[in-house]
Design an enzyme around this catalytic site. Structure first.
Site, PDB file in Angstrom:
ATOM      1  N   ALA A   1      -6.321   9.602  -0.379  1.00 44.47           N
ATOM      2  CA  ALA A   1      -7.244  10.232   0.584  1.00 44.47           C
ATOM      3  C   ALA A   1      -6.239  11.049   1.764  1.00 44.47           C
ATOM      4  O   ALA A   1      -7.035  11.409   2.468  1.00 44.47           O
ATOM      5  CB  ALA A   1      -7.654   8.837   1.259  1.00 44.47           C
TER       6      ALA A   1
ATOM      7  N   ASP B   1       0.864  -1.163  -0.008  1.00 45.68           N
ATOM      8  CA  ASP B   1      -0.087   0.017   0.011  1.00 45.68           C
ATOM      9  C   ASP B   1       0.738   1.273   0.012  1.00 45.68           C
ATOM     10  O   ASP B   1       2.032   1.296   0.418  1.00 45.68           O
ATOM     11  CB  ASP B   1      -1.031   0.021   1.213  1.00 45.68           C
TER      12      ASP B   1
ATOM     13  N   ARG C   1      -1.755  -0.867  -8.521  1.00 49.62           N
ATOM     14  CA  ARG C   1      -2.852  -0.383  -8.135  1.00 49.62           C
ATOM     15  C   ARG C   1      -3.113   1.018  -8.267  1.00 49.62           C
ATOM     16  O   ARG C   1      -2.423   1.787  -7.632  1.00 49.62           O
ATOM     17  CB  ARG C   1      -3.343  -0.974  -6.853  1.00 49.62           C
TER      18      ARG C   1
END
Length: 310
Positions: A187, A130, A182
């Site tokens: 955010a 991530d 990805r």
């Protein structure tokens, strides 16, 4: 003001204790977080697999404070990979480098990730790294490009955020590596010099990056709940005769389940990002604090989904 309030709430153990005891609040949280234990994540995964939807499991936690905590996060990831292998679940795993000790020592994080990736490779499964706030982008991509991807190839992938001004160049480098990417909007609250401040610019960047990845990427993941951007990706793929199986759409657990079902029924590969763990309360509050507009976004999506089902 709202952001500060959410951050303040995220640090209040008494509030967390109240929410844990409050049935309604806990049920609301369970819409977006599978639960605290791996068994809850497995249950959510089975339910999604039953709809022919795959999963990426996200064991919550970040910014560990000691090598022992990083080792514990590493061992948890290995346990998850073991369970995926043992149960035959259609799932992989997503991890943050700060969980693995990046803030303590990049070599520690690299060693922990290599241990995880060795296990993942033995099972022929996949680990997604991530992406975190902008300060972590370069260290993450450096570790990925210089050590992890050369050694583990298709076993490991990474995330790119369309809100960052640098992402177009990063995508080109990742395409050259034939890396699995990805694509998300992002955010985190970022300064204007590193991120596009306007939603329109973030969306335009997402559309352009999605086109590049669809055209030249290695099984890209288009991760958004924005129907306009999803339709843009679908139209681009159709116009360029890119088969549905060459990419996948991804969404967050509990958000736009109606849209997930429609895309799967249309023949698109779907993967749901399923977070779980004891850090679910601060996770939710920090995600909302990073971009308070997410409160309205989540509320709007609940309403939209509700009317779609009626």
């Amino acid at each position: 003001m709202l952001r500060a309030a959410l951050l303040w709430l995220s640090e209040r153990p008494a509030v967390f204790d109240f929410i844990k005891r409050n049935g309604m609040a806990r049920r609301m949280a369970r819409r977006f977080v599978a639960g605290e234990g791996l068994e809850h994540a497995e249950e959510a995964t089975r339910e999604l697999n039953g709809r022919d939807v795959t999963v990426t499991l996200d064991p919550l936690g970040e910014s560990v404070r000691s090598a022992d905590e990083a080792a514990s996060a590493r061992d948890t990831a290995i346990t998850i990979l073991d369970r995926i292998h043992e149960t035959g679940l259609a799932a992989n795993i997503s991890l943050k480098l700060t969980q693995m000790g990046l803030d303590l020592d990049p070599e520690l994080a690299a060693d922990n990730m290599c241990t995880i990736l060795e296990r993942a490779r033995s099972y022929e499964t996949f680990v997604r790294i991530d992406m975190e706030a902008s300060d972590y982008v370069q260290p993450t991509l450096d570790l990925f490009a210089e050590r992890l991807h050369p050694e583990y190839g298709a076993t490991v992938g990474v995330v790119i955020q369309s809100m960052l001004r640098r992402s177009a160049e990063d995508v080109e480098r990742l395409i050259e590596l034939h890396a699995r990417v990805r694509l998300v909007k992002g955010a985190y609250m970022e300064p204007g010099e590193v991120a596009f401040p306007d939603k329109r610019d973030v969306d335009d960047s997402f559309a352009q990056l999605a086109e590049r990845l669809l055209a030249s990427g290695n099984y890209p993941a288009v991760a958004t709940h924005d129907e306009r951007l999803i339709e843009h990706a679908r139209a681009y793929a159709a116009a360029h005769e890119i088969k549905n199986g060459a990419y996948e759409f991804q969404m967050l657990y509990g958000v736009r389940r109606d849209l997930m079902a429609r895309l799967r029924a249309a023949g698109h590969n779907m993967r749901i990002y399923v977070p779980f763990g004891t850090d679910w309360y601060p996770y939710l509050m920090r995600r909302l604090a990073e971009r308070p507009a997410n409160l309205a976004f989540i509320a709007a999506n609940i309403v939209r989904e509700t009317f779609a089902r009626s």
